[in-house]
Design a protein around this motif. Structure first.
Motif, PDB file in Angstrom:
ATOM      1  N   ALA A 232     -15.168  -5.218 -11.945  1.00 19.27           N
ATOM      2  CA  ALA A 232     -14.531  -6.074 -10.349  1.00 19.27           C
ATOM      3  C   ALA A 232     -13.204  -5.826 -10.409  1.00 19.27           C
ATOM      4  CB  ALA A 232     -14.748  -7.331 -10.294  1.00 19.27           C
ATOM      5  N   CYS A 233     -12.116  -5.863 -11.917  1.00 19.05           N
ATOM      6  CA  CYS A 233     -10.687  -5.438 -12.196  1.00 19.05           C
ATOM      7  C   CYS A 233     -10.337  -4.499 -11.915  1.00 19.05           C
ATOM      8  CB  CYS A 233     -10.311  -6.325 -13.524  1.00 19.05           C
ATOM      9  SG  CYS A 233     -11.232  -5.715 -14.659  1.00 19.05           S
ATOM     10  N   ARG A 234     -11.306  -3.555 -12.512  1.00 17.99           N
ATOM     11  CA  ARG A 234     -11.851  -2.214 -12.530  1.00 17.99           C
ATOM     12  C   ARG A 234     -11.677  -1.474 -11.538  1.00 17.99           C
ATOM     13  NH1 ARG A 234     -15.922   0.830 -15.003  1.00 17.99           N
ATOM     14  NH2 ARG A 234     -16.851  -0.025 -13.307  1.00 17.99           N
ATOM     15  N   ASP A 235     -12.179  -1.938 -10.595  1.00 19.80           N
ATOM     16  CA  ASP A 235     -12.777  -1.258  -8.855  1.00 19.80           C
ATOM     17  C   ASP A 235     -11.660  -1.781  -8.351  1.00 19.80           C
ATOM     18  OD1 ASP A 235     -14.653  -0.194  -9.820  1.00 19.80           O
ATOM     19  OD2 ASP A 235     -16.668  -2.414  -9.277  1.00 19.80           O
ATOM     20  N   ALA A 236     -10.495  -2.793  -8.798  1.00 24.20           N
ATOM     21  CA  ALA A 236      -9.576  -3.139  -8.062  1.00 24.20           C
ATOM     22  C   ALA A 236      -8.383  -2.634  -9.043  1.00 24.20           C
ATOM     23  CB  ALA A 236      -9.449  -4.855  -7.951  1.00 24.20           C
ATOM     24  N   CYS A 237      -7.925  -1.742  -9.746  1.00 23.51           N
ATOM     25  CA  CYS A 237      -7.367  -1.129 -10.112  1.00 23.51           C
ATOM     26  C   CYS A 237      -6.344  -0.623  -9.261  1.00 23.51           C
ATOM     27  CB  CYS A 237      -7.141   0.292 -11.337  1.00 23.51           C
ATOM     28  SG  CYS A 237      -5.432   0.817 -12.317  1.00 23.51           S
ATOM     29  N   PRO A 238      -5.033  -0.666  -8.824  1.00 26.77           N
ATOM     30  CA  PRO A 238      -4.013  -0.100  -7.227  1.00 26.77           C
ATOM     31  C   PRO A 238      -4.146   1.300  -7.687  1.00 26.77           C
ATOM     32  CG  PRO A 238      -2.221  -1.237  -8.176  1.00 26.77           C
ATOM     33  CD  PRO A 238      -3.967  -1.986  -9.202  1.00 26.77           C
ATOM     34  N   LEU A 239      -4.418   1.817  -9.082  1.00 19.10           N
ATOM     35  CA  LEU A 239      -4.266   3.152  -9.826  1.00 19.10           C
ATOM     36  C   LEU A 239      -5.613   4.011  -9.978  1.00 19.10           C
ATOM     37  CD1 LEU A 239      -0.640   3.048 -11.066  1.00 19.10           C
ATOM     38  CD2 LEU A 239      -1.812   4.597  -8.263  1.00 19.10           C
ATOM     39  N   CYS A 240      -6.449   3.802  -9.795  1.00 20.75           N
ATOM     40  CA  CYS A 240      -7.864   3.862 -10.603  1.00 20.75           C
ATOM     41  C   CYS A 240      -7.671   5.338 -10.379  1.00 20.75           C
ATOM     42  CB  CYS A 240      -8.858   3.110  -9.687  1.00 20.75           C
ATOM     43  SG  CYS A 240     -10.871   3.367 -10.614  1.00 20.75           S
TER      44      CYS A 240
ATOM     45  N   ASP B 107       1.194  -1.151  -0.062  1.00 20.67           N
ATOM     46  CA  ASP B 107      -0.158   0.080  -0.099  1.00 20.67           C
ATOM     47  C   ASP B 107       0.792   1.731   0.212  1.00 20.67           C
ATOM     48  OD1 ASP B 107      -1.749  -1.439   0.094  1.00 20.67           O
ATOM     49  OD2 ASP B 107      -2.394  -1.741   2.341  1.00 20.67           O
ATOM     50  N   ALA B 108       1.796   1.321   0.936  1.00 15.59           N
ATOM     51  CA  ALA B 108       2.791   2.375   0.872  1.00 15.59           C
ATOM     52  C   ALA B 108       4.019   2.277  -0.775  1.00 15.59           C
ATOM     53  CB  ALA B 108       3.590   1.907   2.277  1.00 15.59           C
ATOM     54  N   ARG B 109       3.814   2.042  -1.443  1.00 12.11           N
ATOM     55  CA  ARG B 109       4.758   1.544  -2.726  1.00 12.11           C
ATOM     56  C   ARG B 109       3.433   2.675  -3.487  1.00 12.11           C
ATOM     57  NH1 ARG B 109       7.087  -3.366  -4.634  1.00 12.11           N
ATOM     58  NH2 ARG B 109       7.534  -2.183  -5.917  1.00 12.11           N
ATOM     59  N   ASN B 110       1.552   2.235  -3.672  1.00  7.91           N
ATOM     60  CA  ASN B 110       1.156   2.741  -3.986  1.00  7.91           C
ATOM     61  C   ASN B 110       1.145   4.228  -3.722  1.00  7.91           C
ATOM     62  OD1 ASN B 110      -1.985   1.669  -4.766  1.00  7.91           O
ATOM     63  ND2 ASN B 110      -1.456   2.792  -5.558  1.00  7.91           N
ATOM     64  N   ILE B 111       0.244   4.688  -2.508  1.00  5.33           N
ATOM     65  CA  ILE B 111       0.257   5.763  -1.456  1.00  5.33           C
ATOM     66  C   ILE B 111       1.774   6.786  -2.494  1.00  5.33           C
ATOM     67  CG2 ILE B 111       0.895   7.444  -0.020  1.00  5.33           C
ATOM     68  CD1 ILE B 111      -0.262   5.496   1.341  1.00  5.33           C
TER      69      ILE B 111
END
Length: 233
Positions: free
Chosen positions: A210-218, A78-82
């Motif tokens: 669901a793949c769209r909603d799960a995208c880590p950079l949506c 999550d931190a890398r995503n942030i």
């Protein structure tokens, strides 16, 4: 490792001192092996905050949609995503207070359900490196390493790369992990085998998004799965 006390203590302090307006974390779900995202805005609510090895949802996706200063509970991925959200100007660094979680991996509930072979778990508890599933007439224990999510089993960033306060001691990073075994398997396939593989991969698709909603950079204005030209799905 139990981080609940530290998370609640820190969240309460941040809200009382008005360092943040909102705390974004998890609360325990109503079903076994389920935790759900929660927004906390008052010190009285912080005791609902919860952390265990079923907090696999990426909370970073909520950040661009929130206003004010936000404290967020974040494990390594999550931190890398942030970091990427900050680099992409979706959020400001001074907008977030990161409660870093050293993580040894999230448990894949599907693996536990499969191993139980039809038995219904009424509760699933975590005890160190063991996972205990309890039903009305059974108890079954699993080694956590055997039921980790596949991506967690090969993770090399268990500790957050960015944080404001760490909720516990850093955990050892995994070394000598083969992260690309599946890639080599795919590369070894013939063109026909690859086509068959990818056909099987997308065959269950019902366009539920669901793949769209799960995208880590949506945060794209138009997602590629919503486009009709070219027709992706």
């Amino acid at each position: 490792m139990n981080y609940n006390s530290k998370i609640r203590e820190t969240a309460r302090r941040l809200l009382i001192e008005r360092q943040v307006d909102t705390v974004l974390g998890f609360k325990k779900g109503t079903l076994p092996m389920r935790c759900q995202p929660v927004l906390i805005t008052t010190p009285e609510e912080v005791d609902t905050l919860h952390w265990d090895s079923f907090c696999w949802v990426n909370l970073a996706n909520y950040l661009p949609k929130l206003q004010g200063r936000i404290a967020i509970v974040a494990k390594g991925c999550d931190a890398r995503n942030i970091v990427v959200h900050i680099l992409e100007n979706q959020i400001r660094r001074d907008q977030v207070f990161i409660l870093g979680i050293p993580c040894k991996g999230m448990v894949d509930g599907r693996k536990i359900v499969k191993a139980l072979n039809g038995k219904e778990p009424l509760d699933v508890l975590e005890d160190g490196d063991r996972i205990l599933a309890k039903g009305s007439d059974f108890e079954q224990s699993f080694a956590k390493a055997e039921v980790l999510q596949d991506n967690c089993a090969i993770c090399v960033h268990r500790n957050p790369v960015i944080y404001d306060e760490l909720m516990g001691d850093a955990v050892p990073e995994q070394e000598h992990i083969d992260r690309h075994a599946d890639v080599r398997e795919l590369e070894a396939m013939s063109a026909d085998e690859r086509w068959e593989y990818f056909e099987g991969l997308v065959a269950p698709c019902i366009r539920c998004y669901a793949c769209r909603d799960a995208c880590p950079l949506c945060y794209c204005p138009t997602c590629f799965v919503d486009e009709s030209r070219p027709q992706w799905l």
